[in-house]
Design an enzyme around this catalytic site. Structure first.
Site, PDB file in Angstrom:
ATOM      1  CG  HIS A 171      -0.388  -0.123   2.535  1.00 58.59           C
ATOM      2  ND1 HIS A 171      -0.991  -0.789   3.576  1.00 58.59           N
ATOM      3  CD2 HIS A 171       0.774   0.348   3.048  1.00 58.59           C
ATOM      4  CE1 HIS A 171      -0.227  -0.706   4.660  1.00 58.59           C
ATOM      5  NE2 HIS A 171       0.836  -0.007   4.363  1.00 58.59           N
ATOM      6  CG  HIS A 185       1.253   4.305   7.558  1.00 56.19           C
ATOM      7  ND1 HIS A 185       0.101   3.871   6.954  1.00 56.19           N
ATOM      8  CD2 HIS A 185       2.208   3.411   7.220  1.00 56.19           C
ATOM      9  CE1 HIS A 185       0.348   2.758   6.278  1.00 56.19           C
ATOM     10  NE2 HIS A 185       1.616   2.455   6.412  1.00 56.19           N
ATOM     11  CG  HIS A 212       8.795  -1.061   2.855  1.00 58.71           C
ATOM     12  ND1 HIS A 212       8.046  -2.151   3.253  1.00 58.71           N
ATOM     13  CD2 HIS A 212       8.117   0.032   3.320  1.00 58.71           C
ATOM     14  CE1 HIS A 212       6.962  -1.731   3.908  1.00 58.71           C
ATOM     15  NE2 HIS A 212       6.992  -0.414   3.982  1.00 58.71           N
ATOM     16  CD  GLU A 247       3.615  -1.404   6.230  1.00 61.99           C
ATOM     17  OE1 GLU A 247       3.461  -0.249   6.635  1.00 61.99           O
ATOM     18  OE2 GLU A 247       3.541  -1.707   5.024  1.00 61.99           O
TER      19      GLU A 247
HETATM   20 FE   LIG Z   1       2.491   0.829   5.384  1.00 62.25          FE
END
Ligand SMILES: [Fe+3]
Ligand SMILES: [Fe+3]
Lengths: 147, 293, 293, 147
Positions: free
Chosen positions: B12, B59, B197, B244
């Site tokens: 996302h 977030h 990431h 995540e």
């Molecule tokens: Fe995220």
């Protein structure tokens, strides 16, 4: 504390746990305040004055004014909160992440286009990958600081 | 009886939302990524669900450090796209499904998951980017998302985040909850975030293509083993924000082949699978799994 | 190593706080109630803990319907007494223990309890009335509570509230967490709320003295069985707000004789036990249990 | 919904579950607003105008203005939220609870001093205890309505 923290041996990585969160509470609260347009404007007009409204340490304030995100993280900042500073400056997540490596924007972007940073040598502190402490800063940053 | 017919998995990345909002999807940088979702957009049209149960993480948008829920379920009638500092994304308001959401909350709490119930919250890129990827560009006013959405936010910002096993068990509880809902509706469950990431420090930009794809294989074919992968492996191999991915295990745990913590019966059908590097700082992973009789 | 040496149980009726704040404790109506706490106040002085882990419920004060956490742990440095509509109680600010609280949060989440972490909250009568009962009248400015307090709020306002078994298991997880804290400190755990009361409808004012005392016997002597009492029994026998008693099982589960969900070893010492009717709409129950080698 | 609701057969008792919560969301949000002194003042100055600022049903507004707490609960109110109305009126929890039975303040207080309401006959709807529907309202309330 006797709780296991296995994530302390990953190079170039600070895990935002309860301890970091305690340390950085006001720094992160300050960042959250930047989600309002009027606060962004006030901050940009006089950074020092705006920062002085928050119960942050002097070190945290200096790190914010220097836009030194690595330092902010060491002092308890979390990247999703710190991103509000970047947004205030009109920076993208890619620019922010890149800024923490010492690489120029173009260098970092090219690294990503080439498949990103390799995990080899970057799993444990003490290996020889490009994220290890003895190889910082990277890219353009290394040249600047090297001379 | 309501039933879960499919699960969707996707990264996302916020930059994907920006690319869509600024109509850059056909630029060289972005074109290969969006091409991977062409199939998915058509599939969404052909297999429109009645409700999407959308697992994502906030977030630091709706939840600051004032209050950090491990699991939060949205039972509101609607959710506004959040202003994350760059202005709100120009996408339609997200309509909720208060009745099913409340039913799931009640059932899942009675199965010993300690949810936080949320009736007021703005939703950030974690929720709206997957919707955009699967539904395409929509006008914020004239268009609407194809169906109601139940937002389910998982804390992956402050450690400790829930374990893969906890997430996997939660998925099973959600399926039970859905199947005890009286109306005959078709529910999709989405797991979002990941893949590898890292957004911080000297290791920013880490991508581990091999690990990502092995993890994806495991998640599809042996989710019981996948749920046992400890947090530290995600951090070490897939970067600090790779964590995540635990959210994908909630969706996987809700599929029909998982019963009492074990796999039984046929694997779900892998309708689509896609992997691409890079999107901004991130590797992008995507899959569609369907329960087939 | 930190250790839990005692648990304290008490009702937290708001009218008790009002009686203390208005110095009415020696009036005929209130005198018998406060007499039951004379022993406890002396005991608190003789057995001053380093930290109190205080389980209570918020009464729509800090948490509105916007966000309803099933379990919320306070990790802040301090908490202000809340204005519940009649003005804030004139009692000292409550100092927290961020370090131990964060440690417990981390440990308990890793034991699969899905806590919400709270860093900003006012505390209502559910927390301050037990402190007042055990510590006596204090000047809000010149005095201080005897030690730091970790507030732990349980949702008993909107159904489903957590089951007795879930609460009992949570107590065990909290004890494990405390015992893995490196500092050598003495922790008390308090369970508050109850006993029988109903604040609504034609059945308002319900008191079930016999059921309350049987439940108290069971809670002390056979907590494993007590944890199995279903919600509906509390509601039917002890009134709709009698459900608050499930919170006492968190404190009971943290005592040394509970291991792996079973009782083993000697029962805790019953240092004090008291029961009185009425306080406003409510029956008042109180007990002090100590772990003795 | 197929979820078990075993609490539907208890007389004089409404359990505040997800369904009630949905029904009463704005009513309870209105009550929460009364935790601020300025809102209490505004409400008391013009109840109708203040209530019209909230997305409540007309029935909910009427129930609030009539201070009919039983009605408020049936329409999704929760007693801890509704207590803010009582606080605004300077009423205690005992006065509020008593008001739902039909008893006078003194009658209710005396019942409590005598040990409270008995559970006998009040466990299940259909028994013959004093909380059963066919025996409402109680005390002074029954006399008033009886003539
Ligand atoms: Fe995220
Ligand atoms: Fe209470």
């Amino acid at each position: 504390m006797a709780l296991d923290k296995p994530y302390k041996d990953v190079p170039g990585t600070i895990i935002f746990d309860a301890e970091q969160s305690r340390l950085g509470y006001w720094l992160n609260q300050f960042c959250t305040s930047l989600m309002k347009a009027e606060n962004r404007a006030r901050f940009l007009a006089d950074e020092r004055a705006y920062l002085d409204e928050w119960a942050m340490t002097e070190e945290q304030k200096q790190a914010v004014m220097a836009r030194d995100l690595n330092r902010c993280m060491a002092l308890g900042g979390n990247i999703y909160f710190l991103a509000r500073i970047g947004a205030t400056d009109g920076k993208s997540f890619q620019q922010m992440a890149g800024s923490m490596t010492g690489m120029s924007e173009e260098e970092y972007r090219n690294m990503m286009l080439a498949g990103g940073r390799s995990v080899e040598g970057n799993r444990y502190i003490g290996e020889d990958g490009d994220a290890q402490p003895h190889r910082q800063p990277q890219g353009a940053g290394s040249k600047k600081e090297g001379n | 009886m309501a039933r879960i017919t499919a699960s969707v998995y996707t990264s996302h990345v916020p930059a994907i939302g920006v690319a869509m909002d600024l109509h850059k999807t056909q630029e060289d940088y972005w074109q290969p990524l969006f091409a991977g979702y062409d199939f998915s957009k058509q599939w969404m049209k052909d297999n429109k669900p009645d409700v999407i149960f959308l697992v994502y993480n906030d977030h630091a948008t709706a939840f600051s450090l004032d209050m950090i829920p491990t699991f939060a379920i949205g039972t509101a009638a609607q959710y506004k796209p959040a202003d994350e500092g760059w202005g709100a994304r120009p996408v339609p308001v997200v309509k909720g499904h208060p009745q099913l959401a409340s039913h799931i909350a009640q059932s899942v709490i009675q199965q010993d998951f300690d949810l936080t119930i949320v009736n007021k919250m703005d939703v950030d890129h974690g929720l709206t980017v997957p919707l955009s990827l699967m539904c395409g560009e929509l006008d914020p006013v004239k268009d609407a998302w194809p169906c109601p959405v139940i937002p389910f936010a998982v804390n992956v910002v402050q450690y400790p985040v829930p374990s893969g096993q906890r997430c996997f068990a939660l998925g099973q509880a959600i399926r039970k909850a859905v199947e005890s809902f009286d109306e005959d509706i078709n529910v999709h469950i989405w797991g979002t975030g990941g893949m590898s990431h890292q957004l911080q420090g000297a290791r920013a930009g880490l991508i581990n293509r091999e690990w990502d794809n092995n993890w994806l294989d495991l998640m599809i074919n042996d989710p019981v083993a996948c749920a046992k992968v400890p947090h530290i492996d995600y951090v070490r191999e897939a970067g600090s924000e790779g964590i995540e991915l635990v959210m994908w295990l909630i969706a996987r745990g809700a599929m029909a082949d998982v019963n009492n913590g074990e796999r039984s019966g046929p694997l779900p059908q892998v309708t689509h699978r896609f992997y691409h590097v890079p999107a901004s700082n991130t590797a992008v992973g995507h899959a569609i799994l369907e329960n087939k009789e």
